[in-house]
Scaffold this motif. Structure first.
Motif, mmCIF file in Angstrom:
data_model
loop_
_atom_site.group_PDB
_atom_site.id
_atom_site.type_symbol
_atom_site.label_atom_id
_atom_site.label_comp_id
_atom_site.label_asym_id
_atom_site.label_seq_id
_atom_site.Cartn_x
_atom_site.Cartn_y
_atom_site.Cartn_z
ATOM 1 N N VAL A 5 5.114 -1.255 2.887
ATOM 2 C CA VAL A 5 3.890 -1.842 2.342
ATOM 3 C C VAL A 5 2.876 -1.035 2.599
ATOM 4 N N THR B 17 0.268 0.007 -0.198
ATOM 5 C CA THR B 17 -1.331 -0.259 -0.097
ATOM 6 C C THR B 17 -2.202 1.064 -0.083
ATOM 7 N N ILE C 87 -5.099 2.321 -3.228
ATOM 8 C CA ILE C 87 -6.208 2.771 -2.713
ATOM 9 C C ILE C 87 -6.701 4.050 -3.263
#
Length: 389
Positions: A167, A171, A175
């Motif tokens: 995870v 993420t 970004i």
């Protein structure tokens, strides 16, 4: 004559009269002033005259009505009534256990930011279910076992990183992708950066899955050392991770299992497999049973072949307990399991796993459906056919 009579009366009175008592002389004392008398009155304690009060308790109100003039407090008794206590809803502690039964499940004790902070277990909090009749585990041994587990680095790393590696990278990858799109670059430069991002993202995903596999394997080895302390008490501890992203749903499950029969059967199976050296069954066991060497003037080697069955049992006991809690074990035939009534016993579970386990570790992800479901989640990968030994 009158004068003589008066004298005679006086003489007669003198004979019958008593001399008057003299007045007492005044007692000599010190001279006191009014200010001193007032000061003594102020310093002297007040004296309150005690009054006796009699209180009579009557059992009826009729007597108090007959004498209303008495200023005596009369207390009337309240009528008695039966109060029914609520039935206790707490289930009694179980007394008997059979192989494969779940004794108790420990939940994390931390309640502050539970979705962010990892699960926390306190060894000094002993569940009363483990003190039930029929179990030989003591409080001191439970605390020592839990301290061994909680203070192990492998358990801490699994608790913190297992559900967060993939995870965190996803993420971070989004970004980076958004920063590339809004950076203002265009043309071949943006295309090249996009291709590089895809390659790096794929490599990072496979690296995350490899790290999760290593964390899972190290956790099983950690639980094997903990179960070694609980082996004589017929208890197996397993970890059930019910969370998707958070680490807060890590539960510790204590199961009842008599390991004597399973270890004896595994010892017989190992001896049978040793007769066929080409089977490769020893490499699949994934245990270390090196001989004990006593060095000195005369070197002595002690074989540990008799301990291989117990080591093999401990190596996969935690995995069997995890599948037992998740109800993933295959139900045995109508005759029942080998050492369990309604589920596959650990020795059956270990034999089936080792027969299907490939000799190489590179195909371990695809061959083992349990690790496949843990690592890949909902992604279903094709299973390679493996020949049973």
């Amino acid at each position: 004559m009158s004068g003589e009579g008066i004298d005679a009366k006086q003489e007669t009175g003198q004979g019958s009269s008593v001399a008057p008592a003299s007045d007492p002389s005044p007692v000599k004392g010190w001279v006191t002033f009014d200010e001193e008398n007032e000061k003594k009155k102020k310093d002297s304690p007040a004296v309150i005259s005690a009054e006796t009060v009699q209180i009579t308790l009557e059992r009826s109100l009729s007597k108090s009505a007959e004498s209303p003039s008495n200023n005596v407090a009369v207390l009337g008794p309240k009528p008695l009534r039966n109060v029914e206590l609520p039935v206790a809803t707490v289930e009694p502690i179980r007394q008997g256990f059979s192989n494969g039964d779940v004794i108790v499940t420990l939940l994390p004790v931390n309640s502050r930011f539970p979705w962010i902070t990892p699960a926390l277990f306190r060894p000094e909090l002993v569940p009363e279910e483990l003190m039930a009749q029929g179990l030989t585990l003591t409080v001191e041994e439970y605390v020592q076992t839990m301290e061994l587990l909680v203070n192990d680095v492998r358990f801490t790393l699994y608790n913190v990183c297992y559900k967060r590696i993939l995870v965190a990278w996803i993420t971070l990858a989004f970004i980076v992708l958004l920063s590339l799109l809004f950076s203002g670059t265009s043309g071949l430069t943006l295309f090249g950066l996009g291709i590089g991002w895809l390659v790096l993202n794929a490599a990072a995903i496979f690296l995350s899955m490899y790290l999760k596999f290593k964390l899972q394997r190290n956790l099983e080895r950690c639980l094997a050392q903990v179960n070694k302390q609980l082996l004589r008490h017929k208890i197996i501890i397993a970890l059930d991770d019910r969370g998707k992203i958070s680490c807060h749903k890590v539960n510790l499950c204590f199961l009842y299992m008599d390991s004597a029969a399973c270890i004896s059967h595994l010892q017989t199976t190992i001896e049978q497999q040793e007769r066929d050296p080409s089977s490769g069954w020893e490499q699949r066991m994934d245990i270390t049973s090196n001989d004990i060497v006593i060095q000195g003037s005369r070197t002595t080697r002690l074989s540990r072949k008799q301990e291989r069955a117990a080591l093999l049992y401990l190596r996969y006991a935690a995995r069997w307990g995890r599948d037992r809690v998740k109800d993933l074990l295959v139900s045995p035939p109508a005759a029942g399991g080998r050492h369990c009534n309604s589920i596959t016993c650990p020795c059956q579970y270990i034999e089936e796993h080792l027969h299907c386990k490939p000799t190489g570790s590179c195909c371990f992800y695809i061959a083992d459906p349990n690790v496949q479901s843990e690592v890949f989640g909902s992604i279903h990968l094709p299973t390679l056919p493996t020949s049973s030994v």
